[in-house]
Scaffold this active site. Structure first.
Site, PDB file in Angstrom:
ATOM      1  N   GLU A 179       0.865  -1.176   0.000  1.00 16.23           N
ATOM      2  CA  GLU A 179       0.000   0.000   0.000  1.00 16.23           C
ATOM      3  C   GLU A 179       0.906   1.231   0.000  1.00 16.23           C
ATOM      4  OE1 GLU A 179      -3.666   2.070   2.517  1.00 16.23           O
ATOM      5  OE2 GLU A 179      -2.729   0.237   3.255  1.00 16.23           O
ATOM      6  N   ARG A 216       4.798 -13.261   9.797  1.00 20.57           N
ATOM      7  CA  ARG A 216       5.536 -12.019   9.596  1.00 20.57           C
ATOM      8  C   ARG A 216       6.909 -12.072  10.269  1.00 20.57           C
ATOM      9  NH1 ARG A 216       1.945  -6.553  10.429  1.00 20.57           N
ATOM     10  NH2 ARG A 216       0.950  -6.506   8.383  1.00 20.57           N
ATOM     11  N   LYS A 266       3.510   0.911  10.248  1.00 18.14           N
ATOM     12  CA  LYS A 266       3.697   2.119   9.453  1.00 18.14           C
ATOM     13  C   LYS A 266       3.080   3.338  10.136  1.00 18.14           C
ATOM     14  CE  LYS A 266       2.543   0.529   5.270  1.00 18.14           C
ATOM     15  NZ  LYS A 266       2.307   0.529   3.804  1.00 18.14           N
TER      16      LYS A 266
END
Length: 566
Positions: free
Chosen positions: A46, A271, A281
């Site tokens: 993104e 992850r 983020k």
């Protein structure tokens, strides 16, 4: 890509296997769901921030897996949420991926390019009776969601198809305020998987899009857009992080009920977690926007651009990621292992140089004033092909302040009055005879004599040298530099843990700036991002933004000490 990742055809077994590779091998084998097809993955960041070391794991899995099986990988900007997206991030993401050694050829896409097709799919779901316009407010939505013993409900679930079609078209036309309506998939209000309890697939958002402008005021939810994007592009495998595992039934439902040209398979992996680091983020953006760091590329940040500026190499980061492996189990990796991978790489490839960070003058009292000579010093002891470089020597040198003690401590083998002989790297043996102090009692000059018969550091009579080998810089040819010493941005091993405020976990000593450092003359023309091992001090690189000939700035990438146990 690294040599150990080799492209293979569908008839060749990959040399190394993780569970993702095993699934794909089964899928492309005769009789598999993708038999005879080329493996086709995608990396879908993104564009609302810069890539960090956690994204790097997904990036390497997506691109590396495709390459391993002789397939292809798309780069797609998942720009379905207009609130934080920007072209700045798009270009930064491209740069980071190329820096790591991957490419997407001509397969670069934006999710927003599919908005019209996504809208058509939503209309098709309404027509099939598989979606409806709902009027529940966000508060009511939570209230009616139910629990493990209570099904969800919506008084709008049986809204007539024609009415939902009309309202959805008017939502697109901008007739309604945000929050007035949503479009929900009609799946199963009693499902034990809450993602399947008639999830929202479109919402109203009157925010201008970084590419589409004001063309759209309704935007698809990620769980609806993601499978459609994969299918539109003909992906065979959608490799996702583990938080999407419970979303996989919805992924498959969207694929099964929409008119799409492909049916990708979603596979999830854990992850990457690293101690002393945050990967959110949102939190990284807060650090930048509130001035806790100098920017996304601050060398203390876990962003790829920050690591690059600090001096990390693509091979070190790829090696770190690949050696951590791929699994379903969440784990936290030591930051020290990332540093270890960088040391391994730079130890083999970085040119050596001498630099004095906290300089004090050293005068060789029996060396002739005005005389100078040049020594050839090896550039890299691990690489004979790297050759040597000339280093000048004269009566006045600089050495590190902590290489001298007026009163030595036990086992101290460096310079002190009447102490043992020490080697000056590549030059001569010297013995300290005393020092000069200022009015405050600070040592301003160290005095020593040298043995003229010890050129190169080896005494002519073969006597044993009991002192240490010391690095130095010729005062006559030294160049000045600013040196920035970096440490972990967070003092807490787990700044994301529990109820902690991650900002309260910041390390006040994460950056130390040293002025007036003295470097050997060969570094005068160091170019931005050039990497060196400063003897006895660590690995350093010329700062990619602030360093230039005549105004040198070096960042410490990593110290020489390696406490990581392999």
């Amino acid at each position: 890509m690294s040599e150990d990742i080799k492209a293979v055809t569908e008839n060749e077994a990959p040399e190394s296997q993780n569970f993702i590779h095993q699934f794909i091998q089964e899928d492309i084998a005769p009789g598999g769901r993708f038999a005879g097809m080329q493996v086709h993955t995608r990396f879908p960041p993104e564009p609302n921030g810069y890539l960090h070391i956690g994204h790097c794991k997904a990036l390497i899995i997506d691109f590396g897996t495709a390459e391993k099986f002789g397939g292809i990988c798309n780069l797609r900007m998942d720009d379905t949420n207009p609130s934080k997206e920007d072209e700045e991030y798009v270009e930064a993401i491209k740069e980071d991926i190329r820096w790591l050694g991957f490419d997407w050829d001509d397969r670069f896409y934006y999710a927003s390019d599919y908005f019209e097709r996504m809208y058509d799919c939503a209309v098709e779901l309404i027509k099939k009776g598989l979606a409806y316009v709902c009027e529940l407010t966000p508060e009511q939505f939570k209230e009616y969601r139910g629990d493990v013993n209570t099904p969800a409900r919506s008084p709008w679930r049986d809204r007539p198809v024609e009415e939902s079609l009309d309202l959805f078209a008017r939502m697109r036309a901008g007739e309604f305020p945000e929050g007035k309506y949503t479009l929900r998939a009609k799946i199963d209000l009693e499902s034990g998987n809450f993602n399947m309890r008639d999830p929202v697939i479109y919402r109203i958002n009157h925010t201008s899009h970084h590419r589409q402008g004001d063309k759209w005021c309704i935007y698809p939810m990620y769980d609806f857009a993601h499978p459609l994007e994969d299918a539109f592009e003909g992906n065979t495998h959608s490799l996702c992080s583990l938080e999407f595992e419970n979303h996989r039934p919805l992924y498959d439902w969207v694929i099964a009920n929409c008119p799409v040209p492909a049916k990708p398979r979603q596979i999830e992996f854990a992850r990457l977690g690293i101690n002393y680091t945050v990967m959110s983020k949102r939190k990284l953006r807060k650090l930048v926007e509130e001035g806790y760091v100098s920017g996304w590329d601050d060398p203390r940040m876990p962003t790829l651009c920050g690591l690059r500026r600090r001096g990390y190499t693509p091979s070190a980061i790829r090696n770190f990621t690949e050696r951590n492996g791929v699994s379903k189990a969440a784990s936290t990796v030591e930051f020290g292992f990332l540093e270890h991978c960088l040391r391994e790489d730079l130890n083999d490839h970085a040119q050596r140089a001498m630099a004095v960070l906290r300089p004090v003058k050293l005068t060789i009292t029996n060396y002739p004033e005005g005389q100078s000579e040049t020594f050839a010093v090896e550039n890299n002891p691990n690489d004979p092909q790297a050759g040597t470089r000339p280093v000048t020597f004269s009566r006045h040198l600089y050495v590190e302040a902590d290489d001298f003690l007026e009163t030595p401590i036990p086992k101290y083998k460096r310079l002190y009055p009447e102490g043992p002989e020490c080697r000056l790297k590549g030059a001569y043996l010297i013995q300290c005879t005393g020092c000069v102090k200022d009015e405050q009692g600070n040592v301003t000059e160290i005095l020593a004599t040298y043995d003229p018969e010890s050129k190169g550091g080896n005494p002519a009579d073969g006597r044993k040298v009991k002192g240490a080998t010391i690095h130095w810089v010729d005062a006559a040819t030294a160049v000045d530099a600013q040196v920035r010493l970096y440490d972990n941005l967070f003092a807490d091993e787990n700044p994301d843990g529990g109820d902690k405020d991650f900002l309260e976990c910041l390390n006040p000593g994460s950056l130390e700036v040293l002025e007036g450092c003295k470097l050997e003359a060969s570094l005068a023309n160091a170019q931005p991002s050039d990497r060196f091992q400063f003897l006895r001090l660590g690995y350093f690189c010329a700062d990619s933004k602030d360093s230039e000939p005549g105004k040198l700035v070096f960042n410490r990438s990593v110290s020489l000490k390696d406490g990581f146990k392999k």
